[in-house]
Design a protein around this motif. Structure first.
Motif, short mmCIF file in Angstrom:
data_model
loop_
_atom_site.label_atom_id
_atom_site.label_comp_id
_atom_site.label_asym_id
_atom_site.label_seq_id
_atom_site.Cartn_x
_atom_site.Cartn_y
_atom_site.Cartn_z
N ARG A 135 1.02 -1.18 0.18
CA ARG A 135 0.05 -0.10 0.03
C ARG A 135 1.24 1.28 -0.12
NH1 ARG A 135 -3.68 0.69 4.07
NH2 ARG A 135 -3.05 -0.12 5.91
N ILE A 136 2.16 1.24 0.16
CA ILE A 136 3.24 2.52 -0.23
C ILE A 136 3.74 2.60 -1.33
CG2 ILE A 136 5.61 2.58 1.25
CD1 ILE A 136 4.54 1.11 3.80
N PHE A 137 3.43 3.80 -1.96
CA PHE A 137 3.82 3.96 -3.61
C PHE A 137 4.87 4.98 -3.42
CE2 PHE A 137 -0.01 2.02 -3.02
CZ PHE A 137 -0.18 1.19 -4.52
N PHE A 138 6.43 5.43 -3.17
CA PHE A 138 7.14 6.05 -3.28
C PHE A 138 7.51 6.50 -4.81
CE2 PHE A 138 11.73 7.16 -3.29
CZ PHE A 138 12.42 8.32 -2.99
N VAL A 139 6.72 7.42 -4.99
CA VAL A 139 6.04 8.74 -6.07
C VAL A 139 7.34 9.64 -6.12
CG1 VAL A 139 4.28 7.48 -6.49
CG2 VAL A 139 4.73 9.56 -5.06
N GLY A 140 7.59 9.98 -5.40
CA GLY A 140 8.40 11.63 -5.60
C GLY A 140 7.30 12.23 -4.67
N ASN A 141 7.65 13.91 -5.55
CA ASN A 141 7.23 15.12 -4.34
C ASN A 141 6.12 16.18 -5.26
OD1 ASN A 141 6.94 18.05 -2.71
ND2 ASN A 141 9.07 16.94 -1.63
N THR A 142 5.18 15.96 -5.42
CA THR A 142 4.55 16.82 -6.25
C THR A 142 4.63 18.23 -6.33
OG1 THR A 142 2.15 17.73 -4.72
CG2 THR A 142 2.26 15.60 -6.62
N MET A 143 5.34 18.68 -4.81
CA MET A 143 5.58 19.96 -4.57
C MET A 143 6.15 20.30 -5.85
SD MET A 143 4.96 22.48 -1.77
CE MET A 143 6.25 22.88 -1.12
N ILE A 144 7.63 19.84 -6.25
CA ILE A 144 8.58 19.92 -6.97
C ILE A 144 8.28 20.06 -8.59
CG2 ILE A 144 11.40 19.67 -7.11
CD1 ILE A 144 10.74 20.54 -4.95
N ASP A 145 6.68 18.74 -8.40
CA ASP A 145 6.92 19.18 -10.54
C ASP A 145 6.62 20.27 -10.25
OD1 ASP A 145 6.66 16.06 -9.89
OD2 ASP A 145 4.89 16.35 -10.19
N THR A 146 5.66 20.94 -9.58
CA THR A 146 4.83 21.82 -9.77
C THR A 146 6.31 23.23 -9.76
OG1 THR A 146 3.18 21.99 -8.48
CG2 THR A 146 3.43 24.38 -9.00
N LEU A 147 7.31 23.40 -8.52
CA LEU A 147 8.75 24.13 -9.19
C LEU A 147 9.10 24.18 -9.90
CD1 LEU A 147 9.94 26.28 -7.59
CD2 LEU A 147 11.29 24.34 -6.46
N LEU A 148 9.58 22.79 -10.98
CA LEU A 148 10.25 22.35 -11.74
C LEU A 148 9.84 23.03 -13.38
CD1 LEU A 148 12.00 18.86 -11.17
CD2 LEU A 148 13.01 21.35 -10.88
N ALA A 149 8.36 23.37 -12.86
CA ALA A 149 7.25 22.95 -15.03
C ALA A 149 6.95 24.62 -14.34
CB ALA A 149 5.74 22.55 -14.25
#
Length: 367
Positions: free
Chosen positions: A170-184
């Motif tokens: 049930r654990i999915f290590f996916v990263g950080n969506t805050m950083i998606d927004t920053l990089l975009a």
């Protein structure tokens, strides 16, 4: 086949975290993907400077539903959100409630959904400060206690969940969506108008943000912190976007250091331009420590603990503590060029939203 996912947002930190998920879900929908969303704004942050501008700047569509909870105590907001969201689910049930972060809306909607047997997915699950005096920590614990699927930002979060007995599946290590927004948005960052008016130069000023109750609710304590910041920055300007909670206490102070430049809360693009070009950031926020880590900007955190230890172990962040006397030595090291360089944590690569949506499609559409 169409599967409805509720995406919950209620406060400023949420907006940066949902934007990549919405964009990834729309891209997959355009390609024939099975998921569609219902964006539920709880209205927890009701000041347009704290929400409206973020939606416009980050390309977030207008909410499908606004619960319009508004201001109130923790209990009042929690109750209002739960009543409003329960009513919505009883009118039209969704296949999943996706919550992000650790604000009141996150916890309230997660509990409401689970009581109606709607599965809960928590983005930024598993982070822990260990400090139960922080409302956010209680929200994290309560949310993760009723979560079905845990989307995590770091191995620290994974380990916290394992210790709590969460099954690996049930654990999915996916990263950080805050950083998606920053990089975009890195190429779209822009200076606020006062930068030119005040003659601020890159590397020639600091940014400060304070909003934790322990730092800002006491006039005497806040005054000590502000004087430590003003003195420690050696006369350099300190841009200080004032959080509404901090503003209430500031009104009680007879004055503050002349190099503190009090400004309104800044929109996303302008605030991160300020951070990117600052000599350093002084904060008690958690999310800002992630952004400074990716931008390579020195960050001094006025807290004794952090739920984001990777920003200290790998990044540019350092826990200074809440004692104002500890700030001057830390700033002296920064002025002396002795601050650590830091590096970007694993999977903070701008593709977290895509990984979350792909996982949700598998969980919801394919069983």
């Amino acid at each position: 086949m169409s599967v409805l996912v509720d995406i919950i947002a209620g406060a400023r930190p949420n907006f940066m975290k949902i934007a990549p998920i919405l964009h990834a879900m729309q891209a997959r929908r355009d390609a024939g993907g099975p998921l569609r969303w219902r964006l539920v704004h709880t209205g927890q942050h009701y000041d347009p400077r704290m929400s409206g501008e973020f939606f416009a700047q980050l390309g977030i569509p207008a909410p499908d539903v606004n619960l319009e909870v508004g201001s109130g105590t923790q209990a009042e907001q929690t109750a209002g959100i739960m009543v409003g969201y329960e009513r919505l689910l009883m009118q039209q049930r969704s296949a999943c409630c996706l919550v992000v972060g650790d604000v009141t809306s996150t916890m309230a909607c997660a509990i409401t959904a689970q009581k109606l047997h709607v599965p809960v997915a928590h983005v930024e699950a598993g982070i822990r400060s260990g400090d139960w005096t922080m409302p956010e920590e209680i929200n994290r614990l309560a949310t993760d206690a009723v979560t079905n699927w845990f989307f995590t930002t770091s191995e620290h979060a994974n380990a916290n969940l394992r210790r709590a007995g969460v099954e690996e599946s049930r654990i999915f290590f996916v990263g950080n969506t805050m950083i998606d927004t920053l990089l975009a948005n890195m190429e779209r960052l822009r200076p606020p108008p006062f930068v030119e008016t005040l003659g601020l130069q890159p590397g020639g000023y600091f940014v400060a943000t304070l909003h934790r109750p322990a730092n800002v609710d006491s006039a005497e304590g806040l005054a000590r912190l502000l004087h430590a910041i003003g003195n420690g920055c050696r006369g350099l300007p300190v841009v200080f976007p004032v959080h509404p909670r901090t503003a209430r206490t500031l009104r009680e102070l007879p004055g503050f250091p002349a190099n503190l430049l009090l400004v309104d809360p800044q929109p996303y693009l302008e605030f991160n331009w300020l951070v990117k070009h600052a000599k350093g950031v002084i904060t008690d926020s958690g999310g800002i420590t992630e952004e400074t880590t990716v931008m390579g900007v020195p960050c001094l955190t006025l807290r004794d603990n952090t739920e984001r230890p990777e920003t200290v172990e790998l990044g540019t962040n350092e826990l200074v503590g809440t004692d104002p006397a500890k700030l001057a030595p830390a700033l002296a090291r920064l002025f002396d060029g002795q601050w650590k360089q830091g590096r970007v944590p694993p999977l903070w690569d701008g593709r977290t939203g895509e990984r979350i949506v792909a996982t949700l499609e598998r969980l919801l559409a394919c069983g």
